[in-house]
Design an enzyme around this catalytic site. Sequence first.
Site, PDB file in Angstrom:
ATOM      1  N   HIS A 269       6.336   3.155  -7.256  1.00  0.00           N
ATOM      2  CA  HIS A 269       5.223   3.632  -6.430  1.00  0.00           C
ATOM      3  C   HIS A 269       4.636   2.494  -5.596  1.00  0.00           C
ATOM      4  O   HIS A 269       4.398   2.648  -4.388  1.00  0.00           O
ATOM      5  CB  HIS A 269       4.147   4.237  -7.333  1.00  0.00           C
ATOM      6  N   GLU A 270       4.408   1.351  -6.240  1.00  0.00           N
ATOM      7  CA  GLU A 270       3.812   0.222  -5.531  1.00  0.00           C
ATOM      8  C   GLU A 270       4.751  -0.322  -4.459  1.00  0.00           C
ATOM      9  O   GLU A 270       4.310  -0.705  -3.371  1.00  0.00           O
ATOM     10  CB  GLU A 270       3.442  -0.883  -6.529  1.00  0.00           C
TER      11      GLU A 270
ATOM     12  N   HIS B 248       4.557   1.610  -1.282  1.00  0.00           N
ATOM     13  CA  HIS B 248       3.483   1.230  -0.356  1.00  0.00           C
ATOM     14  C   HIS B 248       3.927   0.107   0.575  1.00  0.00           C
ATOM     15  O   HIS B 248       3.503   0.047   1.737  1.00  0.00           O
ATOM     16  CB  HIS B 248       2.241   0.792  -1.133  1.00  0.00           C
TER      17      HIS B 248
ATOM     18  N   GLU C 209      -0.667   7.881  -0.584  1.00  0.00           N
ATOM     19  CA  GLU C 209      -0.411   7.939  -2.020  1.00  0.00           C
ATOM     20  C   GLU C 209       0.673   8.974  -2.326  1.00  0.00           C
ATOM     21  O   GLU C 209       1.542   8.745  -3.176  1.00  0.00           O
ATOM     22  CB  GLU C 209      -1.693   8.290  -2.779  1.00  0.00           C
TER      23      GLU C 209
END
Length: 286
Positions: A132-133, A136, A191
Amino acid sequence: MKRESVFLAVMLGFLGFSTANAQINFGDKALGAVQKGIAGLTFSDAEAAQLSKEAVAKMDAEHVIAGPTNPYAIRLNKIFGKYTNAYGLTLNYKVYVLKEVNAFATADGSVRVYSGLMDVMDDNELLVVIGHEIGHVVNHDSRDAIKAAYQKEALIDAAASQSNKIAAITDSQLGKIASAMIDSKHSRKQESEADTFAYDFMKTNGYDVNAVESAFTILAKMGEGAQSDFLTKMISSHPDSKERAENAKKRAEKEGVYKAYVHKMPVVAKPKTTTKKTTKKTTTKK
């Protein structure tokens, strides 16, 4: 005219700003865009990576980092070490030895995982959060976040200087930029896209995609229970974890692969120890 007057008033208000702290200059190429004014400030991926690298170096110096023989570092290397070059990024990763439940990735490819997160998630769940990070970073959200932090901090000095290095950043400002990178509040759309990236990361690399639902469920439960004080910035700056878990479940069901995920206790690798063999000295009587 009114807009220009307000801008001038704000700039004059900053003239008394002290620059007593050590100056950190990131180069005219990366910082010269400030001279174009607030509205015209641009920030390329390379410039964001350069500033991120400096900010992460400062954070690393201020945290306890798990060494190469530390069980946390051994575990992270085992499950994530193969992804040092992925998605056009050169990733470097370390463990911060902190009880906080958090992880972040920055525009330069730095991935930092807190030991507190590793204590509550198994390997697959941990990969979900890291994925997920990284999402970004790939989606340029991290670049935009550090740009916003830079605008807020660096432009103060820009107004107070007439030199060609008007955007030199103090050590104190760099610290604020570093904190802002961790605290970044991305939009709901960003997100959601990072969640999709994490799911795709798991799917593409042959991991159990049901770990996505499990990872967000863990965060949701921790946020509700007695452990809520144990969580810090990660949950508070992200959308509802329950909803995210449900979204992952719906996608897995749609793809016909859903199965309730069985959380496994994290496997902690113990550092190898060497023992010296002692030889008993014997004496013979004459």
